[in-house]
Motif scaffolding. Structure first.
Motif, PDB file in Angstrom:
ATOM      1  N   ASN A 155       0.848  -1.183   0.000  1.00  0.00           N
ATOM      2  CA  ASN A 155       0.000   0.000   0.000  1.00  0.00           C
ATOM      3  C   ASN A 155       0.889   1.239   0.000  1.00  0.00           C
ATOM      4  O   ASN A 155       1.823   1.320   0.782  1.00  0.00           O
ATOM      5  CB  ASN A 155      -0.897  -0.018   1.249  1.00  0.00           C
ATOM      6  CG  ASN A 155      -1.723   1.232   1.383  1.00  0.00           C
ATOM      7  OD1 ASN A 155      -2.233   1.747   0.398  1.00  0.00           O
ATOM      8  ND2 ASN A 155      -1.844   1.728   2.595  1.00  0.00           N
ATOM      9  N   SER A 156       0.621   2.187  -0.874  1.00  0.00           N
ATOM     10  CA  SER A 156       1.352   3.444  -0.929  1.00  0.00           C
ATOM     11  C   SER A 156       2.836   3.174  -1.152  1.00  0.00           C
ATOM     12  O   SER A 156       3.208   2.542  -2.126  1.00  0.00           O
ATOM     13  CB  SER A 156       1.087   4.252   0.341  1.00  0.00           C
ATOM     14  OG  SER A 156       1.663   5.536   0.263  1.00  0.00           O
ATOM     15  N   TRP A 157       3.712   3.624  -0.227  1.00  0.00           N
ATOM     16  CA  TRP A 157       5.153   3.352  -0.372  1.00  0.00           C
ATOM     17  C   TRP A 157       5.415   1.860  -0.399  1.00  0.00           C
ATOM     18  O   TRP A 157       6.331   1.394  -1.075  1.00  0.00           O
ATOM     19  CB  TRP A 157       5.947   3.969   0.764  1.00  0.00           C
ATOM     20  CG  TRP A 157       6.012   5.458   0.781  1.00  0.00           C
ATOM     21  CD1 TRP A 157       5.564   6.320  -0.180  1.00  0.00           C
ATOM     22  CD2 TRP A 157       6.533   6.267   1.819  1.00  0.00           C
ATOM     23  NE1 TRP A 157       5.775   7.608   0.203  1.00  0.00           N
ATOM     24  CE2 TRP A 157       6.369   7.612   1.433  1.00  0.00           C
ATOM     25  CE3 TRP A 157       7.120   5.999   3.037  1.00  0.00           C
ATOM     26  CZ2 TRP A 157       6.781   8.673   2.218  1.00  0.00           C
ATOM     27  CZ3 TRP A 157       7.529   7.059   3.825  1.00  0.00           C
ATOM     28  CH2 TRP A 157       7.364   8.373   3.419  1.00  0.00           C
ATOM     29  N   GLY A 158       4.633   1.112   0.350  1.00  0.00           N
ATOM     30  CA  GLY A 158       4.773  -0.347   0.343  1.00  0.00           C
ATOM     31  C   GLY A 158       4.492  -0.922  -1.032  1.00  0.00           C
ATOM     32  O   GLY A 158       5.082  -1.917  -1.430  1.00  0.00           O
ATOM     33  N   GLY A 159       3.577  -0.292  -1.784  1.00  0.00           N
ATOM     34  CA  GLY A 159       3.305  -0.724  -3.154  1.00  0.00           C
ATOM     35  C   GLY A 159       4.498  -0.508  -4.058  1.00  0.00           C
ATOM     36  O   GLY A 159       4.822  -1.351  -4.894  1.00  0.00           O
ATOM     37  N   ALA A 160       5.157   0.627  -3.891  1.00  0.00           N
ATOM     38  CA  ALA A 160       6.369   0.891  -4.677  1.00  0.00           C
ATOM     39  C   ALA A 160       7.454  -0.110  -4.305  1.00  0.00           C
ATOM     40  O   ALA A 160       8.136  -0.656  -5.178  1.00  0.00           O
ATOM     41  CB  ALA A 160       6.848   2.315  -4.441  1.00  0.00           C
ATOM     42  N   MET A 161       7.612  -0.370  -2.997  1.00  0.00           N
ATOM     43  CA  MET A 161       8.617  -1.352  -2.565  1.00  0.00           C
ATOM     44  C   MET A 161       8.263  -2.738  -3.093  1.00  0.00           C
ATOM     45  O   MET A 161       9.135  -3.495  -3.492  1.00  0.00           O
ATOM     46  CB  MET A 161       8.725  -1.383  -1.045  1.00  0.00           C
ATOM     47  CG  MET A 161       9.544  -0.260  -0.476  1.00  0.00           C
ATOM     48  SD  MET A 161       9.962  -0.486   1.252  1.00  0.00           S
ATOM     49  CE  MET A 161       8.392  -0.272   2.029  1.00  0.00           C
ATOM     50  N   ALA A 162       6.958  -3.081  -3.095  1.00  0.00           N
ATOM     51  CA  ALA A 162       6.535  -4.387  -3.597  1.00  0.00           C
ATOM     52  C   ALA A 162       6.871  -4.535  -5.069  1.00  0.00           C
ATOM     53  O   ALA A 162       7.395  -5.565  -5.501  1.00  0.00           O
ATOM     54  CB  ALA A 162       5.039  -4.578  -3.368  1.00  0.00           C
ATOM     55  N   SER A 163       6.598  -3.496  -5.845  1.00  0.00           N
ATOM     56  CA  SER A 163       6.881  -3.535  -7.283  1.00  0.00           C
ATOM     57  C   SER A 163       8.377  -3.693  -7.549  1.00  0.00           C
ATOM     58  O   SER A 163       8.807  -4.537  -8.336  1.00  0.00           O
ATOM     59  CB  SER A 163       6.359  -2.259  -7.933  1.00  0.00           C
ATOM     60  OG  SER A 163       6.730  -2.199  -9.275  1.00  0.00           O
ATOM     61  N   ILE A 164       9.170  -2.883  -6.879  1.00  0.00           N
ATOM     62  CA  ILE A 164      10.622  -2.944  -7.075  1.00  0.00           C
ATOM     63  C   ILE A 164      11.180  -4.261  -6.530  1.00  0.00           C
ATOM     64  O   ILE A 164      12.042  -4.886  -7.144  1.00  0.00           O
ATOM     65  CB  ILE A 164      11.294  -1.725  -6.426  1.00  0.00           C
ATOM     66  CG1 ILE A 164      10.899  -0.471  -7.210  1.00  0.00           C
ATOM     67  CG2 ILE A 164      12.805  -1.887  -6.366  1.00  0.00           C
ATOM     68  CD1 ILE A 164      11.218   0.825  -6.529  1.00  0.00           C
ATOM     69  N   SER A 165      10.658  -4.725  -5.386  1.00  0.00           N
ATOM     70  CA  SER A 165      11.138  -5.972  -4.788  1.00  0.00           C
ATOM     71  C   SER A 165      10.852  -7.158  -5.685  1.00  0.00           C
ATOM     72  O   SER A 165      11.685  -8.052  -5.825  1.00  0.00           O
ATOM     73  CB  SER A 165      10.496  -6.196  -3.422  1.00  0.00           C
ATOM     74  OG  SER A 165      10.913  -5.204  -2.531  1.00  0.00           O
ATOM     75  N   GLN A 166       9.666  -7.183  -6.283  1.00  0.00           N
ATOM     76  CA  GLN A 166       9.355  -8.322  -7.144  1.00  0.00           C
ATOM     77  C   GLN A 166      10.302  -8.379  -8.340  1.00  0.00           C
ATOM     78  O   GLN A 166      10.746  -9.449  -8.718  1.00  0.00           O
ATOM     79  CB  GLN A 166       7.897  -8.271  -7.600  1.00  0.00           C
ATOM     80  CG  GLN A 166       6.956  -8.685  -6.503  1.00  0.00           C
ATOM     81  CD  GLN A 166       5.515  -8.790  -6.941  1.00  0.00           C
ATOM     82  OE1 GLN A 166       5.086  -8.154  -7.887  1.00  0.00           O
ATOM     83  NE2 GLN A 166       4.768  -9.605  -6.227  1.00  0.00           N
ATOM     84  N   ARG A 167      10.631  -7.227  -8.923  1.00  0.00           N
ATOM     85  CA  ARG A 167      11.593  -7.214 -10.030  1.00  0.00           C
ATOM     86  C   ARG A 167      12.971  -7.656  -9.544  1.00  0.00           C
ATOM     87  O   ARG A 167      13.665  -8.402 -10.203  1.00  0.00           O
ATOM     88  CB  ARG A 167      11.665  -5.824 -10.648  1.00  0.00           C
ATOM     89  CG  ARG A 167      10.546  -5.595 -11.622  1.00  0.00           C
ATOM     90  CD  ARG A 167      10.742  -4.312 -12.383  1.00  0.00           C
ATOM     91  NE  ARG A 167       9.719  -3.415 -11.861  1.00  0.00           N
ATOM     92  CZ  ARG A 167       9.910  -2.160 -11.538  1.00  0.00           C
ATOM     93  NH1 ARG A 167      11.076  -1.602 -11.690  1.00  0.00           N
ATOM     94  NH2 ARG A 167       8.940  -1.429 -11.066  1.00  0.00           N
ATOM     95  N   HIS A 168      13.369  -7.168  -8.358  1.00  0.00           N
ATOM     96  CA  HIS A 168      14.680  -7.509  -7.806  1.00  0.00           C
ATOM     97  C   HIS A 168      14.760  -9.006  -7.489  1.00  0.00           C
ATOM     98  O   HIS A 168      15.747  -9.656  -7.820  1.00  0.00           O
ATOM     99  CB  HIS A 168      14.916  -6.676  -6.545  1.00  0.00           C
ATOM    100  CG  HIS A 168      16.224  -6.940  -5.896  1.00  0.00           C
ATOM    101  ND1 HIS A 168      17.413  -6.426  -6.375  1.00  0.00           N
ATOM    102  CD2 HIS A 168      16.554  -7.686  -4.809  1.00  0.00           C
ATOM    103  CE1 HIS A 168      18.408  -6.831  -5.616  1.00  0.00           C
ATOM    104  NE2 HIS A 168      17.901  -7.595  -4.653  1.00  0.00           N
ATOM    105  N   ILE A 169      13.718  -9.546  -6.866  1.00  0.00           N
ATOM    106  CA  ILE A 169      13.704 -10.967  -6.504  1.00  0.00           C
ATOM    107  C   ILE A 169      13.695 -11.825  -7.761  1.00  0.00           C
ATOM    108  O   ILE A 169      14.373 -12.844  -7.837  1.00  0.00           O
ATOM    109  CB  ILE A 169      12.509 -11.263  -5.587  1.00  0.00           C
ATOM    110  CG1 ILE A 169      12.736 -10.616  -4.220  1.00  0.00           C
ATOM    111  CG2 ILE A 169      12.287 -12.757  -5.433  1.00  0.00           C
ATOM    112  CD1 ILE A 169      11.528 -10.575  -3.323  1.00  0.00           C
TER     113      ILE A 169
END
Length: 178
Positions: A155-169
């Motif tokens: 959610n919010s910043w967590g959504g940005a982190m989720a998007s970037i994390s999924q690409r990184h993982i």
């Protein structure tokens, strides 16, 4: 106008005094707002955190640069929830309750929020609070929980982190199989 101020010396001095007083008050307020850092109180526990501890739903894992605080509830395919900036897993409690009957839900306090803390005592915040460092922590969390793949929702910043994390993982997994 010059005649007015020279004739009313007491009014001129009062106006200068008021300007000096307001300047001092602004400087003090800015000091309190941007410089003064009171010690953090980690002794206080919210009622929600106490409830999680009583039900043995939460835990801590040393992952990367952080000691991640997380909640685990339900069984099935793993879903990782990341709350928005400045928030903690309490904001996700309704979503956790809705998903838990169908999925293994992990709600994680993002680094810098909630009860997740840096592992080192006086860390260099510019080097540990980077997206790369947070991604490494999330990957270490998944490895410690034996999660090979998961849906990451934020959610919010967590959504940005989720998007970037999924690409990184994903890139980490691809490089492992090369």
């Amino acid at each position: 106008m010059k005649y007015f101020w020279s004739r009313h010396v007491w009014l001129r001095r009062s106006a200068y005094g008021l300007v000096v007083l307001l300047t001092i008050m602004c400087v003090a307020l800015l000091y309190i707002a941007y410089v003064y850092m009171p010690p953090e109180n980690r002794e206080h526990k919210s009622a929600y955190l106490t409830l999680l501890e009583e039900k043995h739903l939460d835990g801590y894992i040393d992952a990367g640069n952080f000691r991640l605080h997380y909640l685990r509830q339900g069984e099935g395919e793993p879903v990782i929830l990341l709350p928005g900036g400045g928030a903690w897993m309490y904001d996700m409690r309704g979503i956790v309750d809705a998903l838990a009957p169908h999925y293994a839900v992990y709600a994680i306090d993002s680094p810098g929020d909630g009860y997740t803390t840096p592992l080192t005592k006086n860390p260099d915040y510019n080097s540990i609070y980077t997206l790369d460092s947070i991604n490494q922590s999330l990957l270490a969390f998944m490895n410690a929980q034996h999660i090979s793949r998961a849906t990451i929702i934020g959610n919010s910043w967590g959504g940005a982190m989720a998007s970037i994390s999924q690409r990184h993982i994903l890139s980490e997994c691809i490089s492992m199989f090369r």
